[in-house]
Design a protein around this motif. Structure first.
Motif, short mmCIF file in Angstrom:
data_model
loop_
_atom_site.label_atom_id
_atom_site.label_comp_id
_atom_site.label_asym_id
_atom_site.label_seq_id
_atom_site.Cartn_x
_atom_site.Cartn_y
_atom_site.Cartn_z
N ARG A 6 48.88 63.22 79.88
CA ARG A 6 49.75 63.25 78.87
C ARG A 6 51.10 64.01 79.27
N GLU A 28 33.32 64.67 78.01
CA GLU A 28 33.12 63.65 76.74
C GLU A 28 31.73 63.62 76.65
N GLN A 67 38.85 66.40 81.04
CA GLN A 67 37.93 66.54 79.91
C GLN A 67 36.58 66.36 80.01
N SER A 72 37.63 59.76 75.91
CA SER A 72 36.83 58.97 75.04
C SER A 72 36.81 57.48 75.31
N ALA A 115 29.89 62.28 68.70
CA ALA A 115 30.60 62.49 69.81
C ALA A 115 31.34 63.69 69.93
N HIS A 132 42.49 60.46 77.40
CA HIS A 132 41.38 61.35 76.70
C HIS A 132 40.06 60.45 77.57
N GLN A 167 33.33 56.40 76.03
CA GLN A 167 32.35 55.78 75.00
C GLN A 167 32.23 54.37 74.98
N1 DAH Z 1 39.66 62.51 72.56
C1 DAH Z 1 39.87 63.84 71.88
C2 DAH Z 1 41.23 64.58 72.40
O1 DAH Z 1 41.55 64.26 73.58
C3 DAH Z 1 38.80 64.72 71.65
C4 DAH Z 1 37.59 64.50 71.08
C5 DAH Z 1 37.50 64.66 69.81
C6 DAH Z 1 36.71 63.51 71.45
C7 DAH Z 1 36.37 64.40 68.97
C8 DAH Z 1 35.81 63.19 70.98
C9 DAH Z 1 35.46 63.48 69.68
O2 DAH Z 1 34.55 62.26 71.39
O3 DAH Z 1 34.52 63.07 68.70
O4 DAH Z 1 41.79 65.24 71.70
#
Ligand code: DAH
Length: 351
Positions: A196, A211, A209, A172, A305, A170, A175
């Motif tokens: 994945r 973010e 994605q 994330s 986020a 992801h 961040q």
């Molecule tokens: N990283 C999560 C995913 O790949 C998606 C996500 C959910 C990102 C909540 C975020 C968050 O920043 O706050 O499924």
């Protein structure tokens, strides 16, 4: 009349009939070459004397000049014909339509990413980036997903070199990298590839994605909702799309939610902003204190986020049915769904 009249007559007929340069050259040899009657006659002049020599000489020269003239004229005609034939052969028809130039198109994924990022940019978000090849600390541990956490299995991770490196599952981890590299407050978005080990009609091993992260002193859930309300309204071009935050679970946010947008499903068609159905669009929440701690953010800061799949955004916005089409590179599909190239993305108007 002398013996040369017959010669001239015969030669004229042959010269007129010559249809090529080789044939004409042969006639030149026959009538003007070393062994020709005329050159022989010229040589015979030395046996004559006085007036007879003068007369015969004049006549022979006249005949020779005539033959030469005829052959030259014929040569000009043949050359002109050859040129005309060549020009006809090589003629270019300028009235033919030009070959079409195929114009490339912007892939719908990139188009959608640009649209989304342009909206966030106009709201004051800065662009941040991270590597596709991540380590397990940034992808999992720092995001409050400990080793024993089932989420690690859920992500179907592609591991590299044992378990230390991996293809990020992801965006994330960006961040963590952004917060470690800077000082709060933060408001940033990131766009990129994620991976994945999945492959069916709704999953591809590589996908994209976006973010988002906002961290400040007084950032609350209300800011999250307002920000996403603004984003989806502008992205779908529908003022105040009804949205709802549905409680959910993510390890890196507390509380966590999924954002649904109101939509109408009729058969295959989906219309956002009306109807009585809800469609899940993204995950979000308040950044977990453990995540802020891992990223070295001082006490007193908090934030929200969100993360969303770009393929999903594109499918919903442009009514694209099958996820796999994004990566098959069928030119007809790309021409159909692709956007015309433009220098800068248009920023959707505030509604
Ligand atoms: N990283 C999560 C995913 O790949 C998606 C996500 C959910 C990102 C909540 C975020 C968050 O920043 O706050 O499924």
């Amino acid at each position: 009349m002398d013996r040369f009249d017959a010669l001239l007559k015969e030669a004229s007929t042959h010269i007129a009939a010559a249809s090529s340069m080789p044939a004409l050259n042969e006639l030149r040899v026959t009538y003007l070459g070393k062994n020709s009657a005329i050159i022989q006659a010229l040589a015979g002049l030395r046996n004559l004397e006085g007036e007879a020599k003068k007369e015969a000489g004049a006549r022979v020269n006249e005949v020779r000049t005539q033959l030469d003239h005829q052959i030259r004229q014929k040569q000009e005609v043949l050359e002109a014909e050859a040129l005309a034939a060549q020009l006809a052969r090589e003629a270019i028809d300028v009235t033919l339509p030009a070959r079409p130039i195929r114009q490339g198109a912007v892939h719908p994924l990139m188009q959608v990413a640009e649209e989304a990022l342009a909206i966030f940019a106009s709201m004051g978000f800065r662009l941040a980036d991270g590597p596709d090849i991540e380590d397990e600390y940034h992808n999992f541990t720092a995001l409050n997903i400990p080793e024993t956490h089932p989420a690690r299995q859920l992500h179907d991770t592609f591991y590299l070199q044992g378990l230390q490196y991996l293809l990020r599952t992801h965006t994330s981890p960006v961040q963590i990298r952004a917060m470690k590299a800077g000082e709060p407050p933060f408001s940033l978005v990131s766009f990129g590839r994620t991976y994945r080990s999945d492959w069916d009609a709704t999953h591809t091993p590589m996908f994209h994605q976006i973010e988002g992260l906002v961290v400040g002193k007084d950032i609350a859930m209300a800011h999250l909702k307002g920000c996403l309300q603004e984003f989806v309204s502008r992205f779908f071009g529908v003022s105040n799309v009804p949205i709802r935050l549905r409680p959910h679970y993510f390890p890196f946010t507390e509380p966590s939610a999924e954002l649904d947008v109101q939509c109408q499903r009729d058969g295959k068609h989906l219309k956002v902003g009306e109807g009585d159905s809800w469609m899940e669009l993204l995950g979000c929440g308040m950044v977990h204190p453990a995540v802020l701690h891992h990223a070295g953010v001082p006490e007193g800061y908090q934030g929200f986020a969100f993360g969303m799949g770009v393929e999903r955004l594109a499918m919903v916005k442009y009514g694209i049915g099958d996820l796999r089409a994004f990566f098959e590179n069928d030119v007809r599909w790309l021409e159909g769904y692709g956007a015309p190239a433009q220098r800068a993305p248009a920023i959707p108007e505030r509604r």
